[in-house]
Design a protein around this motif. Structure first.
Motif, PDB file in Angstrom:
ATOM      1  N   LEU A 186      -3.227  18.017  12.151  1.00 41.84           N
ATOM      2  CA  LEU A 186      -2.922  19.438  11.968  1.00 41.84           C
ATOM      3  C   LEU A 186      -2.829  19.802  10.490  1.00 41.84           C
ATOM      4  O   LEU A 186      -2.189  20.787  10.125  1.00 41.84           O
ATOM      5  N   ALA A 187      -3.474  19.024   9.632  1.00 41.89           N
ATOM      6  CA  ALA A 187      -3.381  19.264   8.186  1.00 41.89           C
ATOM      7  C   ALA A 187      -3.862  20.657   7.798  1.00 41.89           C
ATOM      8  O   ALA A 187      -3.412  21.226   6.796  1.00 41.89           O
ATOM      9  N   TRP A 188      -4.763  21.234   8.600  1.00 40.71           N
ATOM     10  CA  TRP A 188      -5.285  22.562   8.305  1.00 40.71           C
ATOM     11  C   TRP A 188      -4.197  23.639   8.339  1.00 40.71           C
ATOM     12  O   TRP A 188      -4.352  24.717   7.754  1.00 40.71           O
ATOM     13  N   VAL A 189      -3.069  23.348   8.996  1.00 40.27           N
ATOM     14  CA  VAL A 189      -1.978  24.327   9.062  1.00 40.27           C
ATOM     15  C   VAL A 189      -1.423  24.615   7.663  1.00 40.27           C
ATOM     16  O   VAL A 189      -0.975  25.734   7.384  1.00 40.27           O
ATOM     17  N   ASP A 190      -1.470  23.626   6.759  1.00 39.47           N
ATOM     18  CA  ASP A 190      -0.959  23.820   5.398  1.00 39.47           C
ATOM     19  C   ASP A 190      -1.752  24.897   4.651  1.00 39.47           C
ATOM     20  O   ASP A 190      -1.223  25.530   3.730  1.00 39.47           O
ATOM     21  N   SER A 191      -2.986  25.099   5.033  1.00 39.81           N
ATOM     22  CA  SER A 191      -3.767  26.192   4.434  1.00 39.81           C
ATOM     23  C   SER A 191      -3.289  27.535   4.965  1.00 39.81           C
ATOM     24  O   SER A 191      -3.183  28.522   4.212  1.00 39.81           O
ATOM     25  N   LEU A 192      -2.971  27.593   6.262  1.00 43.26           N
ATOM     26  CA  LEU A 192      -2.505  28.842   6.853  1.00 43.26           C
ATOM     27  C   LEU A 192      -1.138  29.254   6.308  1.00 43.26           C
ATOM     28  O   LEU A 192      -0.875  30.448   6.112  1.00 43.26           O
ATOM     29  N   THR A 193      -0.264  28.272   6.057  1.00 42.88           N
ATOM     30  CA  THR A 193       1.071  28.599   5.553  1.00 42.88           C
ATOM     31  C   THR A 193       1.068  28.978   4.077  1.00 42.88           C
ATOM     32  O   THR A 193       2.065  29.491   3.562  1.00 42.88           O
ATOM     33  N   GLY A 194      -0.043  28.713   3.397  1.00 50.97           N
ATOM     34  CA  GLY A 194      -0.127  29.020   1.968  1.00 50.97           C
ATOM     35  C   GLY A 194       0.257  27.869   1.069  1.00 50.97           C
ATOM     36  O   GLY A 194       0.156  27.969  -0.161  1.00 50.97           O
ATOM     37  N   LEU A 195       0.700  26.745   1.665  1.00 55.07           N
ATOM     38  CA  LEU A 195       1.125  25.613   0.842  1.00 55.07           C
ATOM     39  C   LEU A 195      -0.026  25.046   0.019  1.00 55.07           C
ATOM     40  O   LEU A 195       0.106  24.846  -1.201  1.00 55.07           O
ATOM     41  N   LEU A 196      -1.158  24.783   0.663  1.00 56.53           N
ATOM     42  CA  LEU A 196      -2.297  24.211  -0.067  1.00 56.53           C
ATOM     43  C   LEU A 196      -2.813  25.139  -1.160  1.00 56.53           C
ATOM     44  O   LEU A 196      -3.067  24.687  -2.281  1.00 56.53           O
ATOM     45  N   ASN A 224       0.829  -1.203   0.000  1.00 55.75           N
ATOM     46  CA  ASN A 224       0.000   0.000   0.000  1.00 55.75           C
ATOM     47  C   ASN A 224       0.862   1.250   0.000  1.00 55.75           C
ATOM     48  O   ASN A 224       2.075   1.189   0.211  1.00 55.75           O
ATOM     49  N   ARG A 225       0.228   2.392  -0.230  1.00 53.44           N
ATOM     50  CA  ARG A 225       0.911   3.680  -0.222  1.00 53.44           C
ATOM     51  C   ARG A 225       0.298   4.595   0.833  1.00 53.44           C
ATOM     52  O   ARG A 225      -0.934   4.618   0.994  1.00 53.44           O
ATOM     53  N   PRO A 226       1.124   5.378   1.548  1.00 50.90           N
ATOM     54  CA  PRO A 226       0.549   6.428   2.389  1.00 50.90           C
ATOM     55  C   PRO A 226      -0.060   7.512   1.506  1.00 50.90           C
ATOM     56  O   PRO A 226       0.466   7.806   0.429  1.00 50.90           O
ATOM     57  N   GLN A 227      -1.172   8.067   1.925  1.00 52.27           N
ATOM     58  CA  GLN A 227      -1.847   9.102   1.136  1.00 52.27           C
ATOM     59  C   GLN A 227      -1.317  10.467   1.570  1.00 52.27           C
ATOM     60  O   GLN A 227      -1.750  11.035   2.575  1.00 52.27           O
ATOM     61  N   ARG A 228      -0.387  11.000   0.802  1.00 50.21           N
ATOM     62  CA  ARG A 228       0.273  12.245   1.164  1.00 50.21           C
ATOM     63  C   ARG A 228      -0.329  13.419   0.388  1.00 50.21           C
ATOM     64  O   ARG A 228      -1.028  13.247  -0.608  1.00 50.21           O
ATOM     65  N   THR A 229      -0.014  14.630   0.860  1.00 48.58           N
ATOM     66  CA  THR A 229      -0.704  15.831   0.383  1.00 48.58           C
ATOM     67  C   THR A 229      -0.526  16.070  -1.116  1.00 48.58           C
ATOM     68  O   THR A 229      -1.504  16.197  -1.852  1.00 48.58           O
ATOM     69  N   ALA A 230       0.725  16.152  -1.586  1.00 46.31           N
ATOM     70  CA  ALA A 230       0.967  16.479  -2.992  1.00 46.31           C
ATOM     71  C   ALA A 230       0.393  15.427  -3.943  1.00 46.31           C
ATOM     72  O   ALA A 230      -0.290  15.785  -4.914  1.00 46.31           O
ATOM     73  N   PRO A 231       0.635  14.129  -3.724  1.00 49.12           N
ATOM     74  CA  PRO A 231       0.033  13.142  -4.621  1.00 49.12           C
ATOM     75  C   PRO A 231      -1.491  13.199  -4.636  1.00 49.12           C
ATOM     76  O   PRO A 231      -2.117  13.025  -5.690  1.00 49.12           O
TER      77      PRO A 231
END
Length: 499
Positions: A220-230, A94-101
């Motif tokens: 804490l995935a919501w932090v990626d929205s605050l940093t501007g990454l998402l 299996n694969r981990p489901q990561r943000t960019a992919p």
């Protein structure tokens, strides 16, 4: 906002401690000391393959880390890698489901990052047969010839100047992009139709290597929205999506009845198979686009990176460069045409490519796996949902497997039966098992053909700036692949001028 962040960090810490108590009852592999909350995250470093190799030398080839909230197994020996991909391959497929992919591959709807299962098997089978089979790879020979001829001509034009100098790294990136995009999409990355895709592809590669809080702290995935990454990722994704949407619409509006050609590009092949009902999985628009992104980003970056490292090592080792050029020119002879039949006779050139992939595997960690159930491995308990990194970079430098592993010695493959197709676990640049990269033949055909042409048509030297060949900068920079940090700026001289 600060209070809210502190609250979530406190909750995360409590959850971490509860899980840690449960895991302490297991016989886990050795682990370096860790900090609260972040675990071993601080030990990743800028080049994780090197950081983990150093830790493995101290704690062993089977090592458990805590990367934020994610339990992570790091494998640094051929023996353990073999047990994972042979004895327990299903558990670790299996694969981990990561943000960019998840963003760029339409919810991991592709082949490389898709969850293990029947749909993934059918997708991989289709890609192997329709793009990566020996017959299909041969059919793309004319594409490789045309793109590499443009590369050679561009270098030859530079040789006409008073002070010839080329950025070979940039030229190799463009060449790899154009070979892959021509085979997959039917257009070049740098022509009028595909002009923007080369730039977009690099942006995607940058996003894949960016640090995402959500990858290591899912709560804490919501932090990626605050940093501007998402928002940045989603903006790039919108551009990629629009590019493929326009391309597919154009294909559908211009389809012909001559879509049985072996050399047909991959997107047209998939659309034809879909229309004829010959696919064993549901090919909706998002699945099609996910597979195309997978093929282009995965294929072009690894090819150009390997070529760049090969050339850097040849420059550092002039005797090896001379031996490789002598073979290439002897095999080509008076024909003055480097065709792929000639390349297949260049045994030392193939050794150079193998040694490059041993010393500089383009992907130093195989794409991360994730255990689907708990399992015993070398007597240790590996919990379910553990992320697994197989450090090929470390395995390829194992003193128990290789003599003088830090040295570039292509001759080692002249007398060795070790191959790179996944059966010899001390040498697995393409991986092994069910998740092995299906593009081995496709990638090697491009790498060997480009390298043979560059060695045949030109002599190469560093610009006259006081740098000895042996002192060429080999510093790495991390990304999807591990590239040279300093591009290759070289002075070529045409072969016909020196004969």
């Amino acid at each position: 906002m600060a209070i809210l962040i502190l609250f979530f960090c406190f909750v995360t810490f409590l959850v971490f401690m509860v899980k840690l108590r449960g895991r302490n009852k297991l016989n886990l592999p050795p682990s370096p000391p860790k900090f609260p909350i972040i675990g071993n995250l601080h030990q990743l470093g800028t080049l994780p393959h090197r950081s983990f190799h150093a830790l493995a030398n101290k704690y062993g080839p089977l090592m458990m880390l805590q990367l934020g909230q994610v339990p992570t197994l790091v494998v640094s020996s051929a023996d353990v890698a073999k047990e994972i991909v042979r004895t327990h391959d299903v558990v670790f497929s299996n694969r981990p489901q990561r943000t960019a992919p998840k963003i760029f591959l339409y919810g991991c709807n592709d082949v490389g990052f898709a969850p293990y299962g029947e749909e993934w098997r059918q997708k991989k089978k289709t890609c192997v047969v329709e793009l990566f089979s020996a017959k299909k790879v041969r059919s793309f020979g004319s594409v490789r010839q045309e793109v590499v001829a443009e590369l050679v001509e561009g270098i030859r034009e530079a040789c006409g100047g008073e002070k010839a100098r080329v950025n070979l790294s940039e030229m190799l990136i463009a060449t790899a992009n154009n070979i892959v995009s021509r085979c997959v999409l039917g257009v070049k990355c740098d022509d009028a139709k595909g002009g923007s895709f080369g730039v977009l592809g690099r942006k995607v590669v940058g996003h894949f290597s960016a640090f995402s809080v959500g990858d290591f702290f899912p709560s804490l995935a919501w932090v990626d929205s605050l940093t501007g990454l998402l928002p940045e990722m989603k903006a790039t994704f919108a551009e990629i999506d629009a590019f493929f949407e326009e391309l597919i619409n154009e294909y559908e509006s211009t389809k012909t009845n001559n879509d049985e050609s072996d050399a047909m590009d991959f997107v047209r092949t998939l659309l034809h198979l879909q229309e004829s009902g010959r696919l064993d999985f549901q090919l909706n628009r998002d699945t099609l686009k996910a597979i195309l992104v997978d093929m282009i980003i995965g294929g072009s970056d690894t090819t150009s990176t390997t070529l760049e490292w090969a050339f850097a090592e040849l420059l550092k080792n002039p005797n090896t460069m001379k031996k490789a050029q002598e073979e290439v020119r002897r095999v080509v002879g008076i024909n003055s045409i480097v065709d792929e039949n000639c390349v297949n006779q260049m045994n030392y050139l193939k050794c150079v490519v193998k040694e490059t992939m041993r010393l500089h595997p383009p992907v130093p960690f195989l794409v991360a796996r994730k255990s689907s159930s708990s399992v015993k491995l070398k007597g240790y308990d590996i919990p379910s949902k553990t992320m697994v990194f197989i450090n090929t970079w470390a395995i390829h430098r194992d003193l128990e497997q290789w003599d003088n592993p830090e040295e570039f010695i292509p001759e080692r493959f002249e007398i060795s039966q070790v191959d790179l197709k996944g059966q010899d676990f001390q040498f697995i640049p393409f991986g092994s098992g069910r998740r092995i990269c299906p593009a081995i033949s496709f990638g090697l055909a491009s790498i060997e053909y480009v390298l043979a042409n560059l060695l045949y048509w030109f002599q190469w030297k560093m610009p006259d700036i006081g740098i000895l060949m042996q002192n060429i900068d080999m510093t790495e920079v991390n990304g999807i692949t591990v590239r040279k940090k300093v591009p290759l700026h070289l002075e070529p001289k045409t072969y016909d001028m020196i004969m």
